[in-house]
Structure formats: C-alpha cells, structure tokens
Design a protein around this motif. Structure first.
Motif, PDB file in Angstrom:
ATOM      1  N   SER A 420       0.960  -1.052  -0.061  1.00 55.42           N
ATOM      2  CA  SER A 420       0.071   0.009  -0.048  1.00 55.42           C
ATOM      3  C   SER A 420       0.992   0.978   0.054  1.00 55.42           C
ATOM      4  CB  SER A 420      -0.826   0.116   1.079  1.00 55.42           C
ATOM      5  OG  SER A 420      -0.966  -0.915   1.936  1.00 55.42           O
ATOM      6  N   ILE A 421       0.239   2.302  -0.387  1.00 56.03           N
ATOM      7  CA  ILE A 421       1.057   3.666  -0.598  1.00 56.03           C
ATOM      8  C   ILE A 421       0.236   4.613   0.298  1.00 56.03           C
ATOM      9  CG2 ILE A 421       1.913   5.441  -1.926  1.00 56.03           C
ATOM     10  CD1 ILE A 421       2.547   3.510  -4.061  1.00 56.03           C
ATOM     11  N   LEU A 422       0.916   5.189   1.124  1.00 49.10           N
ATOM     12  CA  LEU A 422      -0.055   6.113   2.049  1.00 49.10           C
ATOM     13  C   LEU A 422       0.473   7.641   1.800  1.00 49.10           C
ATOM     14  CD1 LEU A 422       0.318   3.518   4.105  1.00 49.10           C
ATOM     15  CD2 LEU A 422      -1.280   5.187   5.212  1.00 49.10           C
ATOM     16  N   TRP A 423      -0.437   8.716   1.169  1.00 48.61           N
ATOM     17  CA  TRP A 423      -0.003  10.040   1.131  1.00 48.61           C
ATOM     18  C   TRP A 423      -1.128  10.651   1.164  1.00 48.61           C
ATOM     19  CZ3 TRP A 423      -1.473  13.229  -2.959  1.00 48.61           C
ATOM     20  CH2 TRP A 423      -0.935  14.419  -3.068  1.00 48.61           C
ATOM     21  N   ALA A 424      -0.954  12.049   1.809  1.00 47.08           N
ATOM     22  CA  ALA A 424      -2.293  12.783   1.988  1.00 47.08           C
ATOM     23  C   ALA A 424      -1.815  14.143   1.247  1.00 47.08           C
ATOM     24  CB  ALA A 424      -2.592  12.778   3.331  1.00 47.08           C
ATOM     25  N   PRO A 425      -2.821  14.828   0.329  1.00 49.17           N
ATOM     26  CA  PRO A 425      -2.325  15.790  -0.032  1.00 49.17           C
ATOM     27  C   PRO A 425      -1.917  16.818   0.864  1.00 49.17           C
ATOM     28  CG  PRO A 425      -4.565  15.254  -0.804  1.00 49.17           C
ATOM     29  CD  PRO A 425      -4.303  14.177   0.206  1.00 49.17           C
ATOM     30  N   GLY A 426      -0.992  17.810   0.699  1.00 44.04           N
ATOM     31  CA  GLY A 426      -0.269  18.596   1.419  1.00 44.04           C
ATOM     32  C   GLY A 426       0.531  18.059   2.516  1.00 44.04           C
ATOM     33  N   SER A 427       0.976  16.872   2.539  1.00 44.51           N
ATOM     34  CA  SER A 427       1.827  16.129   3.592  1.00 44.51           C
ATOM     35  C   SER A 427       3.124  15.817   2.778  1.00 44.51           C
ATOM     36  CB  SER A 427       1.091  14.676   3.752  1.00 44.51           C
ATOM     37  OG  SER A 427       2.155  13.957   4.241  1.00 44.51           O
ATOM     38  N   PRO A 428       4.131  16.218   3.650  1.00 47.37           N
ATOM     39  CA  PRO A 428       5.504  15.933   3.240  1.00 47.37           C
ATOM     40  C   PRO A 428       6.082  14.493   3.282  1.00 47.37           C
ATOM     41  CG  PRO A 428       5.560  16.835   5.387  1.00 47.37           C
ATOM     42  CD  PRO A 428       4.252  16.724   5.047  1.00 47.37           C
ATOM     43  N   ILE A 429       5.356  13.660   3.421  1.00 40.35           N
ATOM     44  CA  ILE A 429       5.744  12.452   3.522  1.00 40.35           C
ATOM     45  C   ILE A 429       4.922  11.414   2.693  1.00 40.35           C
ATOM     46  CG2 ILE A 429       4.449  12.190   5.818  1.00 40.35           C
ATOM     47  CD1 ILE A 429       6.588   9.956   6.620  1.00 40.35           C
ATOM     48  N   LEU A 430       5.805  10.353   2.010  1.00 35.28           N
ATOM     49  CA  LEU A 430       5.019   9.262   1.209  1.00 35.28           C
ATOM     50  C   LEU A 430       5.353   8.133   1.848  1.00 35.28           C
ATOM     51  CD1 LEU A 430       3.997   8.988  -2.321  1.00 35.28           C
ATOM     52  CD2 LEU A 430       5.328   7.466  -1.232  1.00 35.28           C
ATOM     53  N   MET A 431       4.483   7.051   2.257  1.00 37.75           N
ATOM     54  CA  MET A 431       4.681   6.060   3.092  1.00 37.75           C
ATOM     55  C   MET A 431       4.576   4.756   2.012  1.00 37.75           C
ATOM     56  SD  MET A 431       3.877   4.652   6.662  1.00 37.75           S
ATOM     57  CE  MET A 431       5.046   5.680   8.012  1.00 37.75           C
ATOM     58  N   ALA A 432       5.349   3.811   1.814  1.00 42.14           N
ATOM     59  CA  ALA A 432       5.132   2.656   1.227  1.00 42.14           C
ATOM     60  C   ALA A 432       5.160   1.630   2.114  1.00 42.14           C
ATOM     61  CB  ALA A 432       5.962   2.513   0.000  1.00 42.14           C
ATOM     62  N   LEU A 433       4.274   0.721   2.381  1.00 38.64           N
ATOM     63  CA  LEU A 433       4.144  -0.741   3.063  1.00 38.64           C
ATOM     64  C   LEU A 433       4.512  -1.893   2.479  1.00 38.64           C
ATOM     65  CD1 LEU A 433       0.789  -0.099   5.161  1.00 38.64           C
ATOM     66  CD2 LEU A 433       3.348   0.483   5.911  1.00 38.64           C
ATOM     67  N   VAL A 434       5.539  -2.587   2.822  1.00 38.37           N
ATOM     68  CA  VAL A 434       6.129  -3.665   1.945  1.00 38.37           C
ATOM     69  C   VAL A 434       6.220  -4.792   3.225  1.00 38.37           C
ATOM     70  CG1 VAL A 434       7.601  -2.528   0.517  1.00 38.37           C
ATOM     71  CG2 VAL A 434       8.544  -3.153   2.611  1.00 38.37           C
ATOM     72  N   ARG A 435       6.507  -5.971   2.544  1.00 36.38           N
ATOM     73  CA  ARG A 435       6.633  -7.046   3.506  1.00 36.38           C
ATOM     74  C   ARG A 435       7.882  -7.076   4.266  1.00 36.38           C
ATOM     75  NH1 ARG A 435       3.803  -9.688  -0.704  1.00 36.38           N
ATOM     76  NH2 ARG A 435       6.019  -9.775  -1.760  1.00 36.38           N
ATOM     77  N   PRO A 436       7.985  -7.684   5.516  1.00 42.03           N
ATOM     78  CA  PRO A 436       9.182  -7.381   6.262  1.00 42.03           C
ATOM     79  C   PRO A 436      10.249  -8.060   5.607  1.00 42.03           C
ATOM     80  CG  PRO A 436       7.322  -8.485   7.754  1.00 42.03           C
ATOM     81  CD  PRO A 436       6.673  -8.310   6.203  1.00 42.03           C
ATOM     82  N   GLY A 437      11.443  -7.667   5.631  1.00 47.64           N
ATOM     83  CA  GLY A 437      12.634  -8.237   4.873  1.00 47.64           C
ATOM     84  C   GLY A 437      12.879  -7.593   3.543  1.00 47.64           C
ATOM     85  N   GLU A 438      11.785  -7.118   2.964  1.00 52.51           N
ATOM     86  CA  GLU A 438      12.089  -6.158   1.687  1.00 52.51           C
ATOM     87  C   GLU A 438      12.232  -4.742   1.427  1.00 52.51           C
ATOM     88  OE1 GLU A 438       8.498  -7.255  -0.675  1.00 52.51           O
ATOM     89  OE2 GLU A 438       9.051  -9.536  -0.697  1.00 52.51           O
ATOM     90  N   GLU A 439      12.337  -4.117   2.975  1.00 49.86           N
ATOM     91  CA  GLU A 439      12.452  -2.723   3.080  1.00 49.86           C
ATOM     92  C   GLU A 439      13.706  -2.121   2.538  1.00 49.86           C
ATOM     93  OE1 GLU A 439      11.533  -4.724   5.575  1.00 49.86           O
ATOM     94  OE2 GLU A 439      13.444  -4.974   6.616  1.00 49.86           O
ATOM     95  N   TRP A 440      14.667  -2.856   2.660  1.00 51.86           N
ATOM     96  CA  TRP A 440      15.982  -2.112   2.242  1.00 51.86           C
ATOM     97  C   TRP A 440      16.166  -2.373   0.798  1.00 51.86           C
ATOM     98  CZ3 TRP A 440      17.991   1.369   4.965  1.00 51.86           C
ATOM     99  CH2 TRP A 440      17.793   1.426   6.356  1.00 51.86           C
ATOM    100  N   GLU A 441      15.461  -3.375   0.060  1.00 48.92           N
ATOM    101  CA  GLU A 441      15.508  -3.212  -1.271  1.00 48.92           C
ATOM    102  C   GLU A 441      14.670  -2.292  -1.919  1.00 48.92           C
ATOM    103  OE1 GLU A 441      17.743  -4.513  -3.091  1.00 48.92           O
ATOM    104  OE2 GLU A 441      16.745  -4.526  -4.975  1.00 48.92           O
ATOM    105  N   THR A 442      13.529  -2.077  -1.296  1.00 47.30           N
ATOM    106  CA  THR A 442      12.549  -0.953  -1.726  1.00 47.30           C
ATOM    107  C   THR A 442      13.285   0.500  -1.409  1.00 47.30           C
ATOM    108  OG1 THR A 442      10.861  -2.285  -1.335  1.00 47.30           O
ATOM    109  CG2 THR A 442      10.373  -0.007  -1.704  1.00 47.30           C
ATOM    110  N   ALA A 443      13.856   0.584  -0.262  1.00 46.38           N
ATOM    111  CA  ALA A 443      14.453   1.940   0.185  1.00 46.38           C
ATOM    112  C   ALA A 443      15.602   2.314  -0.817  1.00 46.38           C
ATOM    113  CB  ALA A 443      15.001   1.648   1.499  1.00 46.38           C
ATOM    114  N   ARG A 444      16.560   1.135  -1.321  1.00 38.75           N
ATOM    115  CA  ARG A 444      17.475   1.485  -2.447  1.00 38.75           C
ATOM    116  C   ARG A 444      17.032   1.798  -3.578  1.00 38.75           C
ATOM    117  NH1 ARG A 444      20.973  -1.800   0.587  1.00 38.75           N
ATOM    118  NH2 ARG A 444      19.635  -3.647   0.206  1.00 38.75           N
ATOM    119  N   LEU A 445      15.834   1.342  -3.946  1.00 42.55           N
ATOM    120  CA  LEU A 445      15.399   1.657  -5.198  1.00 42.55           C
ATOM    121  C   LEU A 445      14.924   3.131  -5.448  1.00 42.55           C
ATOM    122  CD1 LEU A 445      13.839  -1.741  -6.433  1.00 42.55           C
ATOM    123  CD2 LEU A 445      15.892  -0.517  -7.334  1.00 42.55           C
ATOM    124  N   LEU A 446      14.037   3.271  -4.170  1.00 36.77           N
ATOM    125  CA  LEU A 446      13.274   4.509  -4.056  1.00 36.77           C
ATOM    126  C   LEU A 446      14.566   5.663  -3.953  1.00 36.77           C
ATOM    127  CD1 LEU A 446      10.054   4.148  -2.458  1.00 36.77           C
ATOM    128  CD2 LEU A 446      10.235   4.822  -4.451  1.00 36.77           C
TER     129      LEU A 446
END
Ligand code: ADP
Ligand code: ASP
Ligand code: MG
Length: 459
Positions: A420-446
């Motif tokens: 899932s991707i969470l972002w609200a208009p006007g907010s300075p943060i966008l959060m992507a939820l991933v399965r545990p263990g996949e966070e660093w690969e996603t972080a590297r790509l982003l």
C-alpha cells in the motif's frame, strides 16, 4: 543577550579522551567567534545501553560497572592536561561512582527496580560525561561548570523514562540558572537526556534525549543556533550504513526535519524540533571538522525530496465487517480504543466503501490492540487481522505538490512488493508498506530514484 549557541555533543563522538578534546576545540572556535556557548553532552558511546543492561540483568554487575568506570577515568586522564583539574576531576568521578555503585547495589539487594531508581542510575552516563567535559574545557583555559538537567532547571513530570517537560516553569528556571553564567562568560555544560520533577527527583527524556535537551535549552535561552555535533557530517538522504550512496542533505525545513526525527532518521529524538517550532532558531547538524552540514530552518530549500527512511517492526491491524459501512463515528471508536490502550497510530487507511479500517502500528503493540478492538467492537465487526509489515518513507516538502507525489506514487507502485502507499495532499511524507525483509531493497530503489530525478540540493 544575543549570540547564544547551544552545542550538543553526541555519544557517537564521545568514545574516549579524544572525543572530549574535540569538544573543547569546537567550543574554543565558537567562543573565539564572540558567541556565548552552552554545551550539552550525552553519555560516552554505549554507556546508556550498558547501564540499562546492568539494571535489568543482575549477573556480574560489579565488573561491568568497573569497566564503565575505567572508560571515564581513562578519558579523563587523556583529555584533562592540567594536573590540578585532573586531580579534582578524579575526586569528582570517584564520588559519582560511589553514588552509582550504592544505587545499583540497593537495586540488586531489593531484587527489583522502580522506574525512578532506573532513571537515576541511567542518568549517571550523562553526569559523568558532563564532569569530564567541563574539566577538559577548564584545563584548556575555558571557564566551565557542569550541571545536570535538573540543576539546570529542566522540569518534567510523568513517566520517569520519558517525562513530559513543563515548558513554562523550565523556561523561568533555566534562564535564572544559566543566563548569569553566560553573562560572566562561563560555559555551562548541561547533561543531555536528564531532567527533574518539581520535587527534585531525576527523570529522563527518552532515548536519544540529548538532542531534545539541546533544543529545549535553545528555546529557553533565546539562542540563535543549536549545533548537533555527531559522527556523520549531517542528516543524510538515507542511513549510510545500509545505503552507501547516501549524501548529506544541505537544507531541511522544520516540517521535513520533524518528519525525519519522528521516523528515527539519524536516531534523532522524535521531539527534537518541537521546542523550536514557534521560535527563530537554526539547527545545524554536523561533524567536527567537516565542511558539510545539514541546516534546518523554517523555509528549508531545494531539492523537493530529501530522504528515504526504512522502518522495521511494524504491523497493519485491520478491522473488517459490514457493521462499519456508513456508520458515523466508527473510525473515532477505533482510534479511541488505540488511545485508551496507549497504542500510537503511525497511519490510518479507510477505503471509501468503509468495509475496513487499517491501522499501522508498532509490531509490539499489534496483538494487544487487536484484542482490544475485538472486545470493544464486538457486534460491529466480523474480524480483526494482524499482518507484519515494514515501511519505506520518502520525506520532502515537494510531496505537497501533487505532480511530485503523483510521479513517486507511480514509481513506488511499479516496484513490486509494495502493498500500500499512503500519502495525503499537503503532506511532506509518502509511506510505502512492504513485507518484512523487503524494506531495504525498496529503500535502495526509491533512494536511487530520488537522487537521480531530484538531486540533493548541493550547489
Ligand atoms: P549521536 O550519538 O551523535 O546522537 P547517533 O548514534 O544517535 O549519534 O546517530 C548517528 C548515527 O545515525 C550515524 O552514525 C548514522 O550511522 C546513523 N544514521 C541512520 N540514518 C541516518 C541518516 N539518515 N542520516 C545520518 N545518519 C544516520
Ligand atoms: N545517552 C542517551 C541515549 O543513549 C541520550 C542520548 O544519547 O541522546 O539514549
Ligand atoms: Mg543520538
């Protein structure tokens, strides 16, 4: 009084005597620029963790305390060159250790530790450190005295491990205790992390609390700048230990810095920027001797996206059921149950169909929350589901623009593994939820995407 600077030295720098000599060198530079300096110090690196372990596990506490003692003594011998200062410091350290040994001994004899005793014991890491720092300054000809946060006037109540600061009272006391010293060009060295209740009991401000002490002091003293000296040359676009391509972010707005602190970037205390939200103070985060730094101001600056942070240990707790549809006030019931159970909600998701509500929380809180929701919403819901998750967050004021956010949502969604991707208009943060263990690969790509498309804002 103008030109006050609060200089905070993190435990990452205070590994041995060399750390205290570096501290004195930086203070000397600030003073020679004509500024009045208040210093805040953390415990020596690793000491807070070790004291917590000693309080919690009884085995072998005496040799472990002695090892801590040896570290402070050897730092003192290396950093304090004047014989007179060295002798008086060794006496002072020995008095402090005497007190610490007695406290730990009492806890071990009783067989349990009260929250106040735990806070008092852990505060010694900072108190010993402040004593060494002040003596190092004096031995280099800089007038200095050390005070613990309680003596400096920081009053806080509630949970002794993470007490809530009384801003009004603290401001009055801190000004009355520290301004006369600054007027006489004496450098106050204040323990970070430590405060006192109105009755004078020692309490702490939460892990990483020295950052918070620094900004509190800056607010109360009307300082123009806070400098957080650490072992990296600034807040970086990602955790440099996990993503070596990370670069120092030259400018952050307070809003961006607050989001990053809340996410734990550079292990900053989550309340680091709270005291200076409504006052005009610049925060500089840097490493002694480095040319680079991160400067936090109200306006911030380019680039639009600043950093990527991975957060492990989360869970998504989802309540489902037809009873939720069209019923006004269900979301507030759900969040109310979380609040009553002391569960902090990091994000909340509800589709327009209102057939489910999902809360992102810390994994440690998830089962407790799920049980409370089952109990509290009986009859309204058909089930509660808990799934483990990690988050990868991108922070930057540019996300307030839907053009930038839209592009990033598209890229994140295309990565695969993003649930899932969470972002609200006007907010300075966008959060992507991933399965545990996949966070660093996603972080590297982003992170690669952010650097390539938006740069770092360096000239
Ligand atoms: P201090 O003791 O000075 O407060 P900490 O150890 O609390 O320092 O935090 C500094 C460490 O945080 C750095 O050594 C670095 O490895 C880590 N870190 C994690 N994420 C970041 C980031 N985004 N930017 C800078 N440092 C980070
Ligand atoms: N020494 C404390 C800790 O390790 C406070 C700090 O370093 O800011 O949490
Ligand atoms: Mg820290």
């Amino acid at each position: 009084m103008s030109g006050i600077v609060v200089a905070k030295f993190g435990g990452s720098l205070l590994r041995d005597g060399g750390g205290y000599i570096t501290l004195a060198g930086e203070v000397e530079k600030l003073l020679s620029g004509g500024r009045r300096v208040t210093v805040t110090v953390s415990a020596m690196k690793g000491v807070t963790d070790e004291l917590i372990e000693i309080v919690e596990k009884p085995v072998g506490w005496e040799p472990r305390l002695k090892r801590i003692m040896e570290r402070y003594y050897s730092a003192a011998r290396a950093a304090v060159t004047s014989e007179r200062e060295a002798t008086s410091l060794l006496g002072e350290l020995s008095r402090l250790f005497d007190e610490l040994f007695k406290l730990v001994w009492a806890v071990k004899v009783i067989g349990e530790v009260t929250p106040h005793a735990r806070a008092a014991i852990v505060s010694f890491g900072e108190r010993l450190s402040a004593a060494v720092a002040a003596a190092t300054l004096r031995s280099q000809g800089i007038e200095a005295v050390w005070l613990d946060g309680r003596e400096a006037g920081i009053v806080a109540e509630g949970d002794p491990w993470e007490a809530t600061v009384d801003y009004k009272l603290s401001e009055r006391l801190v000004r009355s205790k520290l301004l006369p010293l600054l007027e006489h060009r004496v450098v106050p060295v204040v323990t970070g992390f430590v405060a006192g209740t109105r009755e004078g009991r020692t309490v702490l401000l939460g892990r990483g609390g020295s950052d918070y002490t620094a900004t509190l002091l800056a607010r109360f003293l009307g300082a123009e700048e806070v400098i957080l000296y650490t072992d990296v040359p600034g807040v970086m676009s990602a955790d440099p230990r996990r993503i070596p391509e990370a670069r120092v972010i030259p400018r952050l707005s307070i809003a961006e810095a607050m989001e990053l602190a809340l996410l734990g970037a550079k292990r900053m205390h989550p309340k680091t920027f709270e005291p200076i939200l409504d006052v005009d103070v610049t925060v500089r985060i840097t490493m002694p001797g480095a040319e680079e730094a991160t400067v936090v101001t109200r306006e911030g600056g380019p680039p639009p996206l600043k950093a990527v942070v991975a957060t492990e240990g989360l869970a998504v707790v989802t309540v489902t059921g037809g009873g939720l549809v069209g019923r006004i006030g269900v979301a507030s019931k759900v969040t109310g149950i979380a609040a009553v159970n002391g569960v902090n909600i990091l994000a909340i998701m509800q589709p327009i169909t209102e057939t489910r509500i999902s809360l992102v929380v810390r994994r440690d809180d998830a089962e407790r929350l799920a049980r409370a929701l089952e109990e509290g919403l009986r009859g309204l819901i058909s089930g509660v589901d808990v799934s483990e998750a990690s988050a990868v967050s991108v922070v930057g004021d540019g996300l307030r623009e839907s053009r930038v956010a839209g592009h990033l949502v598209e890229r994140a969604a295309a990565l695969g593994g993003v649930e899932s991707i969470l972002w609200a208009p006007g907010s300075p943060i966008l959060m992507a939820l991933v399965r545990p263990g996949e966070e660093w690969e996603t972080a590297r790509l982003l992170h690669a995407e952010v650097l390539e498309r938006w740069g770092t804002g360096s000239p």
